[in-house]
Design a protein around this motif. Structure first.
Motif, PDB file in Angstrom:
ATOM      1  N   ILE A 449     -13.495  -0.088   9.075  1.00 59.00           N
ATOM      2  CA  ILE A 449     -14.123  -0.734   7.909  1.00 59.00           C
ATOM      3  C   ILE A 449     -15.584  -0.296   7.759  1.00 59.00           C
ATOM      4  O   ILE A 449     -16.368  -0.951   7.077  1.00 59.00           O
ATOM      5  CB  ILE A 449     -14.037  -2.271   8.014  1.00 59.00           C
ATOM      6  CG1 ILE A 449     -14.734  -2.774   9.271  1.00 59.00           C
ATOM      7  CG2 ILE A 449     -12.613  -2.752   7.954  1.00 59.00           C
ATOM      8  CD1 ILE A 449     -14.789  -4.286   9.379  1.00 59.00           C
ATOM      9  N   SER A 450     -15.922   0.811   8.402  1.00 56.58           N
ATOM     10  CA  SER A 450     -17.290   1.326   8.253  1.00 56.58           C
ATOM     11  C   SER A 450     -17.456   1.900   6.849  1.00 56.58           C
ATOM     12  O   SER A 450     -16.514   2.380   6.225  1.00 56.58           O
ATOM     13  CB  SER A 450     -17.575   2.393   9.309  1.00 56.58           C
ATOM     14  OG  SER A 450     -16.682   3.476   9.151  1.00 56.58           O
ATOM     15  N   PHE A 476     -11.813  -4.447   4.370  1.00 53.23           N
ATOM     16  CA  PHE A 476     -12.255  -4.003   3.055  1.00 53.23           C
ATOM     17  C   PHE A 476     -12.443  -2.492   3.052  1.00 53.23           C
ATOM     18  O   PHE A 476     -12.605  -1.861   4.095  1.00 53.23           O
ATOM     19  CB  PHE A 476     -13.535  -4.727   2.618  1.00 53.23           C
ATOM     20  CG  PHE A 476     -14.777  -4.331   3.387  1.00 53.23           C
ATOM     21  CD1 PHE A 476     -15.559  -3.246   2.989  1.00 53.23           C
ATOM     22  CD2 PHE A 476     -15.162  -5.057   4.505  1.00 53.23           C
ATOM     23  CE1 PHE A 476     -16.693  -2.896   3.698  1.00 53.23           C
ATOM     24  CE2 PHE A 476     -16.305  -4.714   5.224  1.00 53.23           C
ATOM     25  CZ  PHE A 476     -17.070  -3.620   4.807  1.00 53.23           C
ATOM     26  N   ASP A 477     -12.394  -1.920   1.855  1.00 60.98           N
ATOM     27  CA  ASP A 477     -12.515  -0.474   1.700  1.00 60.98           C
ATOM     28  C   ASP A 477     -13.170  -0.194   0.350  1.00 60.98           C
ATOM     29  O   ASP A 477     -12.849  -0.847  -0.645  1.00 60.98           O
ATOM     30  CB  ASP A 477     -11.127   0.185   1.758  1.00 60.98           C
ATOM     31  CG  ASP A 477     -11.216   1.699   1.598  1.00 60.98           C
ATOM     32  OD1 ASP A 477     -11.393   2.385   2.614  1.00 60.98           O
ATOM     33  OD2 ASP A 477     -11.109   2.184   0.457  1.00 60.98           O
ATOM     34  N   ILE A 478     -14.100   0.763   0.337  1.00 59.11           N
ATOM     35  CA  ILE A 478     -14.762   1.180  -0.907  1.00 59.11           C
ATOM     36  C   ILE A 478     -14.524   2.678  -1.071  1.00 59.11           C
ATOM     37  O   ILE A 478     -14.818   3.473  -0.170  1.00 59.11           O
ATOM     38  CB  ILE A 478     -16.267   0.887  -0.877  1.00 59.11           C
ATOM     39  CG1 ILE A 478     -16.515  -0.608  -0.616  1.00 59.11           C
ATOM     40  CG2 ILE A 478     -16.915   1.303  -2.192  1.00 59.11           C
ATOM     41  CD1 ILE A 478     -17.967  -0.964  -0.452  1.00 59.11           C
ATOM     42  N   PHE A 486     -15.536   3.545  -9.033  1.00 60.60           N
ATOM     43  CA  PHE A 486     -15.404   3.147  -7.639  1.00 60.60           C
ATOM     44  C   PHE A 486     -14.297   2.110  -7.531  1.00 60.60           C
ATOM     45  O   PHE A 486     -14.138   1.250  -8.395  1.00 60.60           O
ATOM     46  CB  PHE A 486     -16.715   2.558  -7.106  1.00 60.60           C
ATOM     47  CG  PHE A 486     -17.840   3.569  -7.061  1.00 60.60           C
ATOM     48  CD1 PHE A 486     -18.107   4.273  -5.900  1.00 60.60           C
ATOM     49  CD2 PHE A 486     -18.613   3.801  -8.194  1.00 60.60           C
ATOM     50  CE1 PHE A 486     -19.139   5.191  -5.853  1.00 60.60           C
ATOM     51  CE2 PHE A 486     -19.643   4.718  -8.167  1.00 60.60           C
ATOM     52  CZ  PHE A 486     -19.912   5.432  -6.991  1.00 60.60           C
ATOM     53  N   ARG A 487     -13.533   2.184  -6.450  1.00 59.20           N
ATOM     54  CA  ARG A 487     -12.437   1.226  -6.203  1.00 59.20           C
ATOM     55  C   ARG A 487     -12.734   0.452  -4.920  1.00 59.20           C
ATOM     56  O   ARG A 487     -13.057   1.035  -3.881  1.00 59.20           O
ATOM     57  CB  ARG A 487     -11.109   1.967  -6.080  1.00 59.20           C
ATOM     58  CG  ARG A 487      -9.925   1.063  -5.701  1.00 59.20           C
ATOM     59  CD  ARG A 487      -8.601   1.763  -5.951  1.00 59.20           C
ATOM     60  NE  ARG A 487      -8.348   1.896  -7.382  1.00 59.20           N
ATOM     61  CZ  ARG A 487      -7.430   2.707  -7.905  1.00 59.20           C
ATOM     62  NH1 ARG A 487      -6.690   3.461  -7.105  1.00 59.20           N
ATOM     63  NH2 ARG A 487      -7.253   2.765  -9.215  1.00 59.20           N
ATOM     64  N   ILE A 546      -7.420  -8.249  -3.122  1.00 60.60           N
ATOM     65  CA  ILE A 546      -7.921  -8.012  -4.479  1.00 60.60           C
ATOM     66  C   ILE A 546      -8.387  -6.565  -4.559  1.00 60.60           C
ATOM     67  O   ILE A 546      -9.022  -6.054  -3.631  1.00 60.60           O
ATOM     68  CB  ILE A 546      -9.054  -8.997  -4.846  1.00 60.60           C
ATOM     69  CG1 ILE A 546      -9.486  -8.803  -6.303  1.00 60.60           C
ATOM     70  CG2 ILE A 546     -10.244  -8.870  -3.910  1.00 60.60           C
ATOM     71  CD1 ILE A 546     -10.415  -9.895  -6.812  1.00 60.60           C
ATOM     72  N   ILE A 547      -7.997  -5.876  -5.633  1.00 59.10           N
ATOM     73  CA  ILE A 547      -8.423  -4.498  -5.889  1.00 59.10           C
ATOM     74  C   ILE A 547      -9.238  -4.497  -7.178  1.00 59.10           C
ATOM     75  O   ILE A 547      -8.767  -4.980  -8.215  1.00 59.10           O
ATOM     76  CB  ILE A 547      -7.214  -3.551  -6.023  1.00 59.10           C
ATOM     77  CG1 ILE A 547      -6.416  -3.525  -4.707  1.00 59.10           C
ATOM     78  CG2 ILE A 547      -7.678  -2.147  -6.386  1.00 59.10           C
ATOM     79  CD1 ILE A 547      -5.158  -2.684  -4.778  1.00 59.10           C
TER      80      ILE A 547
END
Length: 672
Positions: A449-450, A476-478, A486-487, A546-547
């Protein structure tokens, strides 16, 4: 004389006007977080001829013999009635806005349940009941749910038409939509716990049977399996997931399954308590009752109306007989009979309560409706203890026999001590390995999750991830899709600790291959749910997610939420909640999620978080709650994101006042 007649007429008019003025009307300001039970407010009309239609009802409303039932508090109970029942209630919305609510009838065996919603704009007809396929009902649920929007500053009338060959029980509740959504999530979690525990018991005892070849364990597996299917039918889970368009099964299945459960229980009792040997005369009655439970269901299918009450009565008699056998064997000092008696006492009590409710002798409420499931859970656990005690007893007898042939007891004790030391040493070694593995798992999760340094340069955001233990169940992921898009994914697996951390690894493994798909968030969520159900449904775990796609050039936000806590978009000092658009991940395949698009402006803020942010409790068991969280966001718009984060953690710490957190905490904040 004329004066007296005139006075009498005035009194009659006064009484009539007073009665009209005292007509019961429900005010929506009565609804808080808990629902209103409408039974005590509703007027009921029994139509024995089945001739009354809704248009006749509206035209002759004042002439028809509607009445209230003063004994109905949480529900109506008309037992096995062939009549059609019409129910009506007036509801006033005093607010200056539309009131979004859910009308819930939490009893799944009603064949016809039609709603007529009358407002100033006309009448809206919504059909339901098990005669209507689950996919065609207004709301997918194990109960019958009608989403209703009450017009502002207006009085509306609800009419319900009810008819069913099964026992007619009507626990009718009116919820705030948001409160019911939360209640439904909690209910799914409880159901998942029950059926997960059932599956664990079945798998474990099936393995024991395969190892020991003891028929008692196989019979226990069959009893638990049939009981679980009966419970799923009783509470509507089967109609929602096993068959979604079978009125025949909805009408007949529950009583047929109860007969199957009782037959298996009679056979299991004979084997476990050895009634053929201990009670040879009474054992013949077991076979008679088994035969009755085979014949009556056949007659019940041939002629439902004639044999339904006989079948229900036979269930009660058979259950009472099993309880009596347990008592007799307990008096004969059979050790295993104590467990059996206690186990079946819970189930018997639940069955009696359910039967009396179905026959109309006791009221319908949460306890009498959910009693069979609670009784089944207690019975399942206690019977497992009985089998475990039986196994332990066999082992002890074997140990005694072995001890008799031992020549040197002291030498055996020394050998045993050496084995204990050796096992203790191995356990300590294993514990050290586990500690090292847990440390490695923590580092792996932290790396998973970094956040990429490039994203920190491209986006103005902060994040905080605080697991309860070394590892947690939040993820979480970005992802930078392309250009200025961005997602963001935020997910929360049920529970925490090692099990939940393993689920997050599964989430990452499933999400990484699909996160850069040029699809809407809802489509990505649907693919993600399918992959999770295909690969990890056996883990009996659920997760919310949630996305969110942020397009900075077009200044739009698209999102899809799988039962996740509402993200917060702050625009011009006001909150805009990104509410859920579908059910939790892991509940059902082919789940569809709505895709929602919002506009934002420069200077807006977005906060995405898991429920651990607001589900913090103080010493008085009071929850921090979403309202305080939203208020904090609004009151800190003048601060930087880092300062908002510090203020939130400080507020949580002050609120908990020394109490430890009970859930993992994750929050992401974005300046748009």
């Amino acid at each position: 004389m004329k004066i007296q007649i005139h006075i009498l007429q005035c009194l009659v008019l006064l009484i009539c006007s007073e009665l009209s003025a005292n007509e019961t009307i429900v005010n929506l300001n009565q609804i808080q977080e808990k629902p209103i039970h409408l039974a005590k407010y509703m007027y009921v009309l029994e139509d024995t001829s089945h001739q009354i239609e809704f248009q006749d009802l509206r035209l002759n409303d004042s002439k028809l013999p509607f009445h209230q039932n003063p004994n109905a508090k949480e529900a109506f109970n008309y037992s096995y009635s062939k009549s059609t029942y019409w129910l009506k209630v007036k509801i006033v919305n005093p607010y200056e806005y539309e009131f979004v609510s859910s009308l819930v009838v939490s009893y799944p065996r009603l064949k016809t349940l039609d709603l007529y919603f009358e407002t100033n704009e006309g009448v809206k007809f919504i059909p339901s009941g098990y005669a209507v396929a689950a996919m065609d009902r207004p709301y997918p649920s194990r109960n019958f749910v009608f989403p209703i929007v009450f017009p502002k500053n207006a009085t509306s009338i609800l009419y319900l038409k009810v008819q069913s060959p099964n026992a007619i029980n009507l626990p009718i509740q009116l919820w705030k939509q948001k409160s019911y959504d939360r209640h439904e999530i909690d209910d799914h979690v409880l159901q998942a716990i029950y059926f997960g525990m059932t599956l664990a018991m079945i798998v474990f005892n099936l393995f024991v049977f395969l190892i020991l070849r003891d028929i008692s364990y196989l019979l226990y597996v069959l009893v638990v399996l049939s009981s679980a299917i009966a419970i799923a039918t009783h509470n509507g889970i089967a109609s929602e997931y096993l068959w979604d368009n079978s009125p025949w099964l909805d009408q007949y299945a529950i009583n047929l399954l109860i007969s199957v459960v009782l037959i298996l229980f009679l056979i299991f009792m004979r084997t476990l308590l050895q009634t053929k040997k201990v009670l040879p005369r009474l054992d013949r009655i077991n076979w008679i009752l088994t035969l009755i439970q085979l014949i009556l269901p056949i007659l019940y299918i041939v002629n439902f109306d004639m044999f339904i009450k006989w079948l229900v009565l036979s269930h009660t008699i058979t259950s009472l007989w099993i309880l009596i056998i347990g008592v007799i064997c307990s008096f004969k000092r059979q050790r295993i009979a104590y467990f059996f008696l206690l186990a079946f006492a819970f189930l018997f009590l639940a069955l009696i309560i359910s039967t009396l409710r179905a026959l109309g002798y006791i009221p319908t409420n949460v306890f009498t409706m959910e009693g069979p499931q609670y009784g089944s859970a207690a019975e399942m656990m206690l019977l497992a203890f009985a089998l475990a005690d039986r196994y332990n007893f066999i082992i002890k007898e074997k140990e005694i026999a072995e001890n008799k042939v031992k020549i040197n007891l002291e030498r055996s004790n020394l050998e045993l001590e050496e084995k204990v030391k050796e096992r203790t040493f191995k356990l300590n070694q294993t514990l050290n390995v586990l500690r090292k593995d847990l440390f490695v798992a923590k580092k792996i999760q932290e790396n998973s999750i970094s956040v990429d340094v490039k994203l920190l340069e491209q986006l103005n955001f902060v994040f905080k991830y605080l697991p309860v233990s070394e590892v947690g169940g939040d993820f979480f992921d970005i992802t930078h899709l392309k250009d200025s898009r961005f997602r963001i994914l935020v997910a929360d697996a049920t529970g925490h600790g090692v099990h939940a951390a393993m689920i997050t690894m599964a989430i990452k493994g499933l999400y990484d291959p699909i996160k850069e798909f040029e699809l809407t968030p809802s489509k990505v969520m649907e693919i993600f749910n399918e992959e999770f159900m295909d690969n990890f449904v056996s883990l009996n775990s659920l997760l919310t997610a949630i996305i969110i796609d942020i397009h900075f050039e077009e200044q739009t936000i698209q999102f899809a939420s799988a039962g996740h806590p509402s993200a917060v978009l702050i625009q011009n000092g006001k909150l805009n909640l990104l509410a859920k658009t579908g059910r939790m991940i892991g509940l059902k395949k082919q789940t569809q999620y709505e895709n929602v698009e919002l506009k934002f402006e420069s200077g807006n803020r977005l906060f995405i978080f898991t429920d651990g942010v607001y589900e913090a409790f103080n010493q008085n068991d009071e929850e921090f709650g979403e309202e305080k969280l939203h208020e904090l966001f609004l009151n800190t718009t003048h601060l930087s994101l880092s300062e908002v984060e510090e203020e939130l953690l400080k507020s949580l710490q002050n609120f908990q006042n020394g109490q430890e957190r009970q859930d993992d905490l994750t929050i992401l904040g974005f300046d748009l």
